[in-house]
Design an enzyme around this catalytic site. Structure first.
Site, PDB file in Angstrom:
ATOM      1  N   GLU A 160       0.917  -1.025   0.175  1.00 23.54           N
ATOM      2  CA  GLU A 160       0.160  -0.160  -0.382  1.00 23.54           C
ATOM      3  C   GLU A 160       0.970   1.388   0.058  1.00 23.54           C
ATOM      4  O   GLU A 160       2.101   1.100   0.929  1.00 23.54           O
ATOM      5  CB  GLU A 160      -1.099   0.117   1.293  1.00 23.54           C
ATOM      6  CG  GLU A 160      -1.693   1.232   1.479  1.00 23.54           C
ATOM      7  CD  GLU A 160      -2.602   1.036   2.351  1.00 23.54           C
ATOM      8  OE1 GLU A 160      -3.421   0.660   2.694  1.00 23.54           O
ATOM      9  OE2 GLU A 160      -2.387   2.371   3.264  1.00 23.54           O
ATOM     10  N   THR A 215      -3.934   4.963  -1.361  1.00 23.45           N
ATOM     11  CA  THR A 215      -5.238   5.450  -0.886  1.00 23.45           C
ATOM     12  C   THR A 215      -5.751   6.230  -1.244  1.00 23.45           C
ATOM     13  O   THR A 215      -5.403   7.066  -2.430  1.00 23.45           O
ATOM     14  CB  THR A 215      -4.558   5.415   0.427  1.00 23.45           C
ATOM     15  OG1 THR A 215      -3.973   7.100   0.728  1.00 23.45           O
ATOM     16  CG2 THR A 215      -3.848   5.176   1.334  1.00 23.45           C
ATOM     17  N   ARG A 241     -16.160   2.987   3.456  1.00 20.66           N
ATOM     18  CA  ARG A 241     -16.608   4.037   4.174  1.00 20.66           C
ATOM     19  C   ARG A 241     -15.694   4.968   3.413  1.00 20.66           C
ATOM     20  O   ARG A 241     -16.782   5.830   3.340  1.00 20.66           O
ATOM     21  CB  ARG A 241     -17.529   3.227   5.422  1.00 20.66           C
ATOM     22  CG  ARG A 241     -18.925   4.769   5.426  1.00 20.66           C
ATOM     23  CD  ARG A 241     -18.620   4.459   7.029  1.00 20.66           C
ATOM     24  NE  ARG A 241     -17.909   4.621   7.919  1.00 20.66           N
ATOM     25  CZ  ARG A 241     -17.178   4.093   9.341  1.00 20.66           C
ATOM     26  NH1 ARG A 241     -18.645   4.239   9.733  1.00 20.66           N
ATOM     27  NH2 ARG A 241     -16.635   5.058   9.728  1.00 20.66           N
ATOM     28  N   LYS A 254     -20.779  -6.406   3.311  1.00 25.64           N
ATOM     29  CA  LYS A 254     -20.091  -6.115   2.191  1.00 25.64           C
ATOM     30  C   LYS A 254     -19.932  -7.546   1.224  1.00 25.64           C
ATOM     31  O   LYS A 254     -19.739  -6.765   0.056  1.00 25.64           O
ATOM     32  CB  LYS A 254     -19.002  -6.251   2.719  1.00 25.64           C
ATOM     33  CG  LYS A 254     -18.261  -4.777   2.360  1.00 25.64           C
ATOM     34  CD  LYS A 254     -17.076  -3.858   2.538  1.00 25.64           C
ATOM     35  CE  LYS A 254     -16.879  -4.757   3.783  1.00 25.64           C
ATOM     36  NZ  LYS A 254     -15.829  -3.414   4.220  1.00 25.64           N
ATOM     37  N   GLN A 298       4.894   6.805  15.211  1.00 25.85           N
ATOM     38  CA  GLN A 298       3.905   6.563  14.298  1.00 25.85           C
ATOM     39  C   GLN A 298       3.324   5.137  14.986  1.00 25.85           C
ATOM     40  O   GLN A 298       1.959   5.322  14.196  1.00 25.85           O
ATOM     41  CB  GLN A 298       5.580   5.618  13.001  1.00 25.85           C
ATOM     42  CG  GLN A 298       4.963   4.364  12.353  1.00 25.85           C
ATOM     43  CD  GLN A 298       5.590   3.314  11.780  1.00 25.85           C
ATOM     44  OE1 GLN A 298       6.302   3.504  12.399  1.00 25.85           O
ATOM     45  NE2 GLN A 298       5.003   2.864  10.653  1.00 25.85           N
TER      46      GLN A 298
HETATM   47  P1  FAD Z   1     -17.386  -0.624   6.630  1.00 25.60           P
HETATM   48  O1  FAD Z   1     -17.351  -1.713   5.491  1.00 25.60           O
HETATM   49  O2  FAD Z   1     -19.104   0.232   5.897  1.00 25.60           O
HETATM   50  O3  FAD Z   1     -18.097  -0.569   7.870  1.00 25.60           O
HETATM   51  C1  FAD Z   1     -17.761   0.652   9.385  1.00 25.60           C
HETATM   52  C2  FAD Z   1     -18.714  -0.430   9.881  1.00 25.60           C
HETATM   53  O4  FAD Z   1     -19.790   0.370  10.068  1.00 25.60           O
HETATM   54  C3  FAD Z   1     -18.191  -1.008  10.860  1.00 25.60           C
HETATM   55  O5  FAD Z   1     -18.399  -1.035  12.669  1.00 25.60           O
HETATM   56  C4  FAD Z   1     -19.160  -2.387  10.750  1.00 25.60           C
HETATM   57  O6  FAD Z   1     -19.231  -2.946  11.114  1.00 25.60           O
HETATM   58  C5  FAD Z   1     -20.189  -0.851  10.248  1.00 25.60           C
HETATM   59  N1  FAD Z   1     -21.568  -1.500   9.347  1.00 25.60           N
HETATM   60  C6  FAD Z   1     -20.806  -1.749   7.862  1.00 25.60           C
HETATM   61  N2  FAD Z   1     -22.299  -2.417   7.291  1.00 25.60           N
HETATM   62  C7  FAD Z   1     -23.227  -1.925   8.259  1.00 25.60           C
HETATM   63  C8  FAD Z   1     -24.692  -2.518   7.877  1.00 25.60           C
HETATM   64  N3  FAD Z   1     -25.462  -2.392   7.177  1.00 25.60           N
HETATM   65  N4  FAD Z   1     -25.275  -1.767   9.353  1.00 25.60           N
HETATM   66  C9  FAD Z   1     -25.264  -1.440  10.095  1.00 25.60           C
HETATM   67  N5  FAD Z   1     -23.375  -1.951  10.102  1.00 25.60           N
HETATM   68  C10 FAD Z   1     -22.458  -1.761   9.765  1.00 25.60           C
HETATM   69  N6  FAD Z   1      -9.729   5.738   4.768  1.00 25.60           N
HETATM   70  C11 FAD Z   1      -9.619   6.236   3.639  1.00 25.60           C
HETATM   71  O7  FAD Z   1     -10.186   7.464   4.133  1.00 25.60           O
HETATM   72  N7  FAD Z   1      -8.688   6.387   3.051  1.00 25.60           N
HETATM   73  C12 FAD Z   1      -8.702   4.571   2.152  1.00 25.60           C
HETATM   74  O8  FAD Z   1      -7.758   5.046   1.219  1.00 25.60           O
HETATM   75  C13 FAD Z   1      -8.037   4.069   3.064  1.00 25.60           C
HETATM   76  N8  FAD Z   1      -8.052   2.674   2.661  1.00 25.60           N
HETATM   77  C14 FAD Z   1      -8.467   1.092   3.812  1.00 25.60           C
HETATM   78  C15 FAD Z   1      -7.084   0.787   3.542  1.00 25.60           C
HETATM   79  C16 FAD Z   1      -7.602  -0.988   4.447  1.00 25.60           C
HETATM   80  C17 FAD Z   1      -6.577  -2.545   3.956  1.00 25.60           C
HETATM   81  C18 FAD Z   1      -8.340  -0.258   5.684  1.00 25.60           C
HETATM   82  C19 FAD Z   1      -8.600  -1.639   6.797  1.00 25.60           C
HETATM   83  C20 FAD Z   1      -9.141   0.243   6.355  1.00 25.60           C
HETATM   84  C21 FAD Z   1      -8.956   1.606   5.138  1.00 25.60           C
HETATM   85  N9  FAD Z   1      -9.459   2.937   5.325  1.00 25.60           N
HETATM   86  C22 FAD Z   1      -9.253   4.173   4.525  1.00 25.60           C
HETATM   87  C23 FAD Z   1     -10.101   3.231   6.604  1.00 25.60           C
HETATM   88  C24 FAD Z   1     -11.009   2.551   6.086  1.00 25.60           C
HETATM   89  O9  FAD Z   1     -11.699   3.870   6.154  1.00 25.60           O
HETATM   90  C25 FAD Z   1     -11.831   3.780   7.717  1.00 25.60           C
HETATM   91  O10 FAD Z   1     -11.744   2.440   8.536  1.00 25.60           O
HETATM   92  C26 FAD Z   1     -13.899   3.312   7.634  1.00 25.60           C
HETATM   93  O11 FAD Z   1     -13.544   3.831   9.358  1.00 25.60           O
HETATM   94  C27 FAD Z   1     -14.219   2.288   7.170  1.00 25.60           C
HETATM   95  O12 FAD Z   1     -14.155   1.564   6.123  1.00 25.60           O
HETATM   96  P2  FAD Z   1     -14.549   0.373   5.600  1.00 25.60           P
HETATM   97  O13 FAD Z   1     -14.713   0.664   4.471  1.00 25.60           O
HETATM   98  O14 FAD Z   1     -14.763  -1.101   6.741  1.00 25.60           O
HETATM   99  O15 FAD Z   1     -16.238   0.798   6.486  1.00 25.60           O
END
Ligand code: FAD
Length: 287
Positions: free
Chosen positions: A17, A48, A108, A165, A212
């Site tokens: 990444e 990212t 998200r 998802k 960090q």
């Molecule tokens: P989701 O899958 O939507 O989950 C978020 C929360 O909502 C979780 O607690 C989940 O349990 C809950 N949830 C999901 N679906 C539902 C539903 N239907 N009903 C109720 N609750 C639900 N952030 C950035 O801004 N830019 C990046 O480039 C970036 N890259 C990342 C790469 C990786 C590999 C990872 C692990 C994270 C990255 N992030 C990035 C951070 C990420 O955006 C955050 O962790 C964010 O808070 C959650 O994103 P998600 O896509 O996992 O969300």
């Protein structure tokens, strides 16, 4: 090439990444880094994306294009949704299609108290479903959390949400960083019980300084095992020793994961070529 095809053809997949350099629209400052990272021949490099209100997102696409065209490595573009509307997401994916980029990591994004969400997407699963419907040719990845997402009430609920998802169409998963492999194995067990059968790349963050890691841990909620905490305390004031110790810890984690049949290793390089090189040199004959 689609990332899900790579998982089918290779037993264990290596990926990195990186993030776009801040304020460098020409992307020249990242050339030296790319030369080293791409020379290590990862199966893909993910780039990212800002969660919103950021001017760097065109840099994400340009950097992904550069990785593909100039270095011949497959890019994955991260795409966040809470601060974007449907049309903005479509416009963005049109840009990707023009650049021949076929892989995204659908996220998200973290909530930012200074930005009012657009309220068209609430969860990553909605973005996955939207992309599947509107841009069915994309290969779509999603994030997963071995220790549970920080907002989830418990790990079981988080796994149910991960299942949504995957059912919405996620083709592969990339995990949040973790320092305790047992957490990862327990998470994989829960995935199996929930009948989630997508390939997962395990996120590894090589540590090179204590500040960090404390920042990352407070943001993402990963736990620090006692033996790792002791290493950080012993070497925190000796940069070179901490680098050696941090690399050794990350390599140990990776060797154990590979021996336990992890489908992929995703290294959070923090744009540091020395880190990626040291790790790849140590696992050259394993993956
Ligand atoms: P989701 O899958 O939507 O989950 C978020 C929360 O909502 C979780 O607690 C989940 O349990 C809950 N949830 C999901 N679906 C539902 C539903 N239907 N009903 C109720 N609750 C639900 N952030 C950035 O801004 N830019 C990046 O480039 C970036 N890259 C990342 C790469 C990786 C590999 C990872 C692990 C994270 C990255 N992030 C990035 C951070 C990420 O955006 C955050 O962790 C964010 O808070 C959650 O994103 P998600 O896509 O996992 O969300």
């Amino acid at each position: 090439m689609r990332i899900d095809e790579i998982y089918k053809t290779k037993k264990q997949v290596l990926s990195f990444e990186i993030y776009p350099p801040k304020r460098d629209t020409t992307l020249t400052s990242i050339d030296e880094t790319l030369q080293v990272l791409c020379g290590l021949k990862p199966d893909f490099i993910s780039v990212t994306f800002g969660a919103g209100g950021s001017t760097t997102n065109s840099l994400t696409v340009n950097l992904a294009k550069k990785i593909k065209r100039e270095y011949g490595i497959e890019p994955v573009v991260h795409l966040t949704c809470i601060n974007y509307d449907h049309n903005e997401i479509l416009a963005f994916t049109d840009e990707l299609a023009e650049a021949g980029i076929e892989n995204v990591l659908a996220l998200r994004g973290d909530r930012n108290p200074d930005i009012e969400p657009k309220k068209e997407f609430f969860y990553a699963s909605e973005l996955v479903a939207f992309l599947k419907e509107q841009r069915g040719n994309l290969c779509i990845g999603g994030a997963c959390y071995p220790e549970g997402h920080t907002e989830a009430s418990d790990k079981v609920t988080d796994i149910h949400n991960l299942k949504k998802k995957v059912d919405a169409g996620a083709d592969f998963l990339v995990s949040q960083l973790f320092f305790d492999n047992e957490m990862y194995y327990s998470f994989r067990e829960k995935m199996r019980i929930a009948d989630i059968s997508r390939p997962v790349s395990a996120g590894i963050m090589p540590v090179i300084n204590r500040a960090q890691i404390e920042r990352m841990v407070s943001l993402c909620g990963a736990s620090l095992p006692e033996k790792f905490r002791r290493i950080l305390m012993k070497y925190e004031n000796d940069r070179e020793a901490l680098f050696d110790a941090g690399m050794a810890y990350a390599v140990n984690q990776i060797v154990d994961l590979l021996a336990n049949e992890a489908e992929g290793i995703h290294i959070y390089t923090m744009n540091n070529p020395a880190v990626a090189k040291r790790i790849c040199d140590s696992i050259r004959h394993l993956i």
